[in-house]
Scaffold this active site. Structure first.
Site, PDB file in Angstrom:
ATOM      1  N   SER A 227      -5.100  -1.463  13.259  1.00  0.00           N
ATOM      2  CA  SER A 227      -5.924  -0.320  13.643  1.00  0.00           C
ATOM      3  C   SER A 227      -6.252  -0.355  15.130  1.00  0.00           C
ATOM      4  O   SER A 227      -6.348  -1.434  15.737  1.00  0.00           O
ATOM      5  CB  SER A 227      -7.229  -0.328  12.832  1.00  0.00           C
ATOM      6  OG  SER A 227      -8.148   0.612  13.337  1.00  0.00           O
TER       7      SER A 227
ATOM      8  N   ASP B 285      -2.963  -6.065  -7.047  1.00  0.00           N
ATOM      9  CA  ASP B 285      -4.325  -5.701  -6.643  1.00  0.00           C
ATOM     10  C   ASP B 285      -4.691  -6.570  -5.448  1.00  0.00           C
ATOM     11  O   ASP B 285      -5.004  -7.748  -5.595  1.00  0.00           O
ATOM     12  CB  ASP B 285      -5.305  -5.919  -7.795  1.00  0.00           C
ATOM     13  CG  ASP B 285      -6.713  -5.461  -7.450  1.00  0.00           C
ATOM     14  OD1 ASP B 285      -6.954  -5.080  -6.285  1.00  0.00           O
ATOM     15  OD2 ASP B 285      -7.574  -5.490  -8.345  1.00  0.00           O
TER      16      ASP B 285
ATOM     17  N   ALA C 231     -17.169  -2.130  10.618  1.00  0.00           N
ATOM     18  CA  ALA C 231     -17.392  -3.507  11.090  1.00  0.00           C
ATOM     19  C   ALA C 231     -16.442  -4.506  10.429  1.00  0.00           C
ATOM     20  O   ALA C 231     -15.921  -5.410  11.091  1.00  0.00           O
ATOM     21  CB  ALA C 231     -18.841  -3.920  10.845  1.00  0.00           C
TER      22      ALA C 231
ATOM     23  N   SER D 142       1.808   3.468  -2.455  1.00  0.00           N
ATOM     24  CA  SER D 142       1.711   4.520  -3.461  1.00  0.00           C
ATOM     25  C   SER D 142       1.265   5.841  -2.852  1.00  0.00           C
ATOM     26  O   SER D 142       1.419   6.901  -3.461  1.00  0.00           O
ATOM     27  CB  SER D 142       0.741   4.108  -4.579  1.00  0.00           C
ATOM     28  OG  SER D 142      -0.571   3.945  -4.061  1.00  0.00           O
TER      29      SER D 142
ATOM     30  N   TYR E 151     -18.765   1.981  12.604  1.00  0.00           N
ATOM     31  CA  TYR E 151     -18.916   2.204  11.165  1.00  0.00           C
ATOM     32  C   TYR E 151     -17.841   1.480  10.354  1.00  0.00           C
ATOM     33  O   TYR E 151     -17.789   1.609   9.134  1.00  0.00           O
ATOM     34  CB  TYR E 151     -18.903   3.703  10.853  1.00  0.00           C
ATOM     35  CG  TYR E 151     -17.632   4.425  11.235  1.00  0.00           C
ATOM     36  CD1 TYR E 151     -16.595   4.592  10.315  1.00  0.00           C
ATOM     37  CD2 TYR E 151     -17.455   4.950  12.510  1.00  0.00           C
ATOM     38  CE1 TYR E 151     -15.424   5.246  10.651  1.00  0.00           C
ATOM     39  CE2 TYR E 151     -16.293   5.615  12.861  1.00  0.00           C
ATOM     40  CZ  TYR E 151     -15.281   5.765  11.930  1.00  0.00           C
ATOM     41  OH  TYR E 151     -14.119   6.415  12.280  1.00  0.00           O
TER      42      TYR E 151
ATOM     43  N   GLY F 276       0.801  -1.219   0.000  1.00  0.00           N
ATOM     44  CA  GLY F 276       0.000   0.000   0.000  1.00  0.00           C
ATOM     45  C   GLY F 276       0.827   1.259   0.000  1.00  0.00           C
ATOM     46  O   GLY F 276       0.459   2.251   0.649  1.00  0.00           O
TER      47      GLY F 276
END
Length: 261
Positions: A143, A65, A154, A16, A152, A14
């Site tokens: 996190s 991806d 879940a 970029s 928000y 991740g």
């Protein structure tokens, strides 16, 4: 204390933009050879060109991806057929926001593939070279919601919780090989991800994104949103020899936002 990562090869997911980009920049500034890994080839091409090479580093990038596991598996497997890394930073884009009542079981499967399956598979490949060299650093971008769930988010709450418990188990298994495994519990940082989440939250609440941002800042004891550069400093430390005795941990970087111990 000087952090030197000379001679170390790092793979940063991740990378970029946002937190991943800040991590890559700091690892390069500390002397590591960095392989960027994300979807946006143009952004990675520009970043790889501009990263610190003052210590003779070589930087490149890998287009993947994370949301398409079959494609990702093929690409990352080909990478590790000819390459090894000493530092692996597991970081992907986040899943779509939403409450538990708004999500279907298929959404959890997609989030599992994105946040857990891709990380475990990449780590298994990276570990082969780390075990052989008896040195490695595995750093997971997680996190604060694994300790204090955000209703928000879940999908993120659920799957990242699985990730950090897996990481704790892995740390026990690979410690004998001088490999450390740590997870960082991310608070509020000034990224496109936060801006996007705030925009959706603002629309739902009928307020402006600025009001949502101000509310977030007010919750943080330091009364500000984090700078991604600060995140890079922590990762560089965990990747260095100075962090030899740090493993199996979940380290918050949140300005004091978490209220739990």
């Amino acid at each position: 204390m000087e952090i030197s990562l000379l001679g170390k090869n790092a793979l940063v997911g991740g990378s970029s933009k946002g937190i991943g980009k800040a991590i890559a920049l700091q690892l390069a500034a500390s002397g590591a050879n960095v392989t960027l890994m994300a979807r946006n080839e143009k952004a990675m091409e520009l970043l790889a060109r501009d990263m610190d090479r003052s210590k003779g580093q070589m930087h490149d990038y890998l287009v993947v991806d994370f949301s398409d596991f079959a494609s990702f598996k093929k690409t990352i497997s080909a990478f590790f057929e000819t390459r090894t890394v000493s530092i692996l930073v597991n970081n992907t884009q986040g899943p779509e926001p939403g409450s538990a009542l708004e999500k279907e079981v298929e959404d959890y499967q997609k989030a599992f593939d994105l946040l857990f399956k891709s990380v475990v598979f990449t780590t298994e490949l990276a570990l082969r070279g780390m075990v052989e060299r008896r040195w490695g650093r595995i750093i997971n971008v997680a996190s604060i919601s694994v300790k204090e769930p955000l209703n928000y988010l879940a999908l993120s709450n659920s799957i990242r919780a699985a990730l950090v418990t897996w990481a704790k188990s892995l740390a026990i298994d690979v410690g004998k090989d001088n490999i450390t495994v740590n997870s960082i519990l991310t608070g509020y940082f000034d990224t496109d991800r936060i801006a996007g989440l705030n925009a959706k939250k603002a629309e739902k609440m009928g307020v402006s994104p600025e009001e949502v941002r101000d509310s977030m800042k007010a919750q943080v004891p330091l009364k500000r949103i984090g700078d991604p550069e600060e995140y890079g400093f922590l990762v560089a430390f965990l990747a260095s020899d100075h962090a030899w005795y740090v493993t199996g941990t979940n380290i918050p970087i949140d300005g004091g936002l978490l209220k739990s111990l």
